[in-house]
Motif scaffolding. Structure first.
Motif, PDB file in Angstrom:
ATOM      1  N   LEU A  11     127.335  52.250  64.138  1.00 37.36           N
ATOM      2  CA  LEU A  11     127.692  52.788  65.453  1.00 37.36           C
ATOM      3  C   LEU A  11     127.941  54.296  65.377  1.00 37.36           C
TER       4      LEU A  11
ATOM      5  N   TYR B 176     126.707  56.369  63.313  1.00 36.51           N
ATOM      6  CA  TYR B 176     125.441  57.058  63.078  1.00 36.51           C
ATOM      7  C   TYR B 176     124.810  57.494  64.402  1.00 36.51           C
ATOM      8  N   LEU B 177     125.059  56.728  65.445  1.00 38.47           N
ATOM      9  CA  LEU B 177     124.517  57.047  66.760  1.00 38.47           C
ATOM     10  C   LEU B 177     125.401  58.022  67.544  1.00 38.47           C
ATOM     11  N   LEU B 178     126.707  58.031  67.275  1.00 43.17           N
ATOM     12  CA  LEU B 178     127.636  58.759  68.140  1.00 43.17           C
ATOM     13  C   LEU B 178     128.215  60.049  67.550  1.00 43.17           C
TER      14      LEU B 178
ATOM     15  N   ARG C 191     128.714  63.590  65.801  1.00 44.32           N
ATOM     16  CA  ARG C 191     127.929  64.805  65.673  1.00 44.32           C
ATOM     17  C   ARG C 191     128.621  65.810  64.761  1.00 44.32           C
TER      18      ARG C 191
END
Length: 415
Positions: free
Chosen positions: A178, A180-182, A184
């Motif tokens: 999760l 990895y997607l969110l 930054r």
């Protein structure tokens, strides 16, 4: 960066921190089950926890150095997946050596998390909100310890310790996907706009030498070694102490040995973060202000530590744990913010990695020392003796604050 996004980053890292400490506490709470299944005494249980802390400590300087040079987002996610996989694999152990190896390798993964997480938070939060941001993140330590201890105790008592290890490991791997997607990566120095370009840090040994030459950073490391020594004595041994001394059930001992102290620490860390940031906003130097708040927390904990091992009733022990947890939280609220106030931005990761490393070496030593001493004296005497350490490091921290103010260190700057 908008305010809600800055705090959203802290919340995402909080969830990682929560699982970090849930995994650890799950190990410590089921010590009585390890003792029975693998025929261990307190010394070998101490070696088990020391193996985790030792590999964590040895890996720490490298993890901090990597944090100053590689994308911190990737290090956070990679660390989470690695330690979660090792926790899950430890559930397959059928010998003491296999269990020891699995737990030790989990320490390698966890070592890479804190330097990168603290560096990310400092880039998203300036000095006037940094203590509160790091304090909120620190509350994940306490919440994870509570839930991890309780769940591990309940599952261990009802269906065995292996299911808990697999559950925590699987949850960590899913969280890594999760994030990895969110999550930054921010520019380094984002919250310190007046420091100019951030230079790239030197080599590994040069970074360590630069940090060793920083007198105030050295003192903060000494304080952390002592504080972590004491904290891990109680985190590791209190559930077992309640189980053996007062004959509580494993689940009740696991919950009571962590919840009272850690819930109080949540309140303490909030109060400590607010007090430190308030002092900074009112014109005091950030470093000196945070250190004084931390020192007061340590001093106020001394009576509670004295009571913890000599109390003859469970209620008195738990009351002492509430007092200790509250004061410990005040100290830990500015644990990393104080260090970031006195080191250059390009060394934030290296400084946290080195401090974490040496602090956990102290924690590993604590497990061996308490495991041995409790066989010769009593666990209660070992717990109460930690009050001496807290008093000494509180005085050291007050001296560090005086030096910081005298030398005019008021904000972190790049060199």
């Amino acid at each position: 960066m908008k305010l809600n996004n800055r705090w959203l980053v802290v919340f995402m890292l909080w969830t990682v921190c929560f699982l970090n400490y849930a995994d650890r506490q799950a190990i410590f709470v089921v010590f009585p089950l390890f003792e029975r299944e693998f025929s261990l005494n307190n010394f070998y249980l101490g070696v088990l926890s020391a193996s985790f802390m030792g590999t964590y400590a040895i890996t720490g300087p490298l993890a901090g150095w990597a944090c100053d040079r590689l994308p911190r987002r990737n290090l956070v996610i990679g660390a989470l997946v690695l330690w979660s996989a090792m926790t899950a694999l430890s559930s397959l152990a059928h010998t003491y050596t296999q269990l020891l190896l699995g737990i030790a390798m989990a320490g390698v993964g966890e070592a890479f998390y804190f330097p990168s997480a603290m560096s990310l938070i400092s880039d998203y939060h300036a000095v006037d909100t940094r203590s509160r941001a790091m304090a909120f993140h620190q509350s994940g330590v306490y919440a994870g310890s509570i839930i991890g201890g309780w769940l591990a105790g309940v599952l261990g008592q009802r269906i065995g310790w292996r299911i808990g290890f697999r559950g925590f490991g699987g949850a960590g791997i899913l969280l890594g996907l999760l994030l990895y997607l969110l999550l930054r990566e921010p520019p380094r120095g984002l919250s310190d706009p007046n420091v100019g370009p951030i230079p790239r840090g030197g080599g590994f040994w040069q970074s360590l030498c630069d940090l060793a030459a920083n007198r105030i950073a050295r003192l903060l490391v000494v304080v952390f070694i002592g504080a972590n020594f004491v904290a891990m004595v109680f985190t590791v041994w209190m559930p077992t102490y309640l189980f053996t001394r007062f004959h509580l059930s494993l689940s009740v001992a696991g919950l009571s040995g962590t919840a009272y102290m850690q819930i109080a620490s949540i309140l303490g860390v909030i109060l400590g973060g607010i007090a430190a940031d308030s002092g900074v906003r009112h014109g005091s130097g950030p470093g000196a202000t945070r250190m004084r708040v931390q020192a007061m927390g340590l001093l106020c904990a001394v009576p509670a530590l004295c009571l913890s091992g000599w109390a003859t009733r469970v209620a008195y022990v738990l009351a002492a744990m509430v007092g200790f947890g509250l004061c410990k939280g005040v100290y830990e609220a500015s644990l990393w913010a104080s260090l970031h106030d006195v080191v250059p931005i390009e060394q934030r990761g290296s400084s946290v990695g080195l401090m974490n490393s040496l602090g956990w070496l102290g924690a590993a030593g604590a497990q061996l020392l308490v495991g041995y001493a409790s066989e010769r004296f009593s666990m209660g005497a070992c717990l109460s003796a930690t009050a001496i350490i807290y008093f000494c490091i509180a005085v050291t921290l007050l001296y560090s604050a005086r030096l910081t103010q005298r030398e005019g260190i008021s904000q972190t700057s790049a060199t």
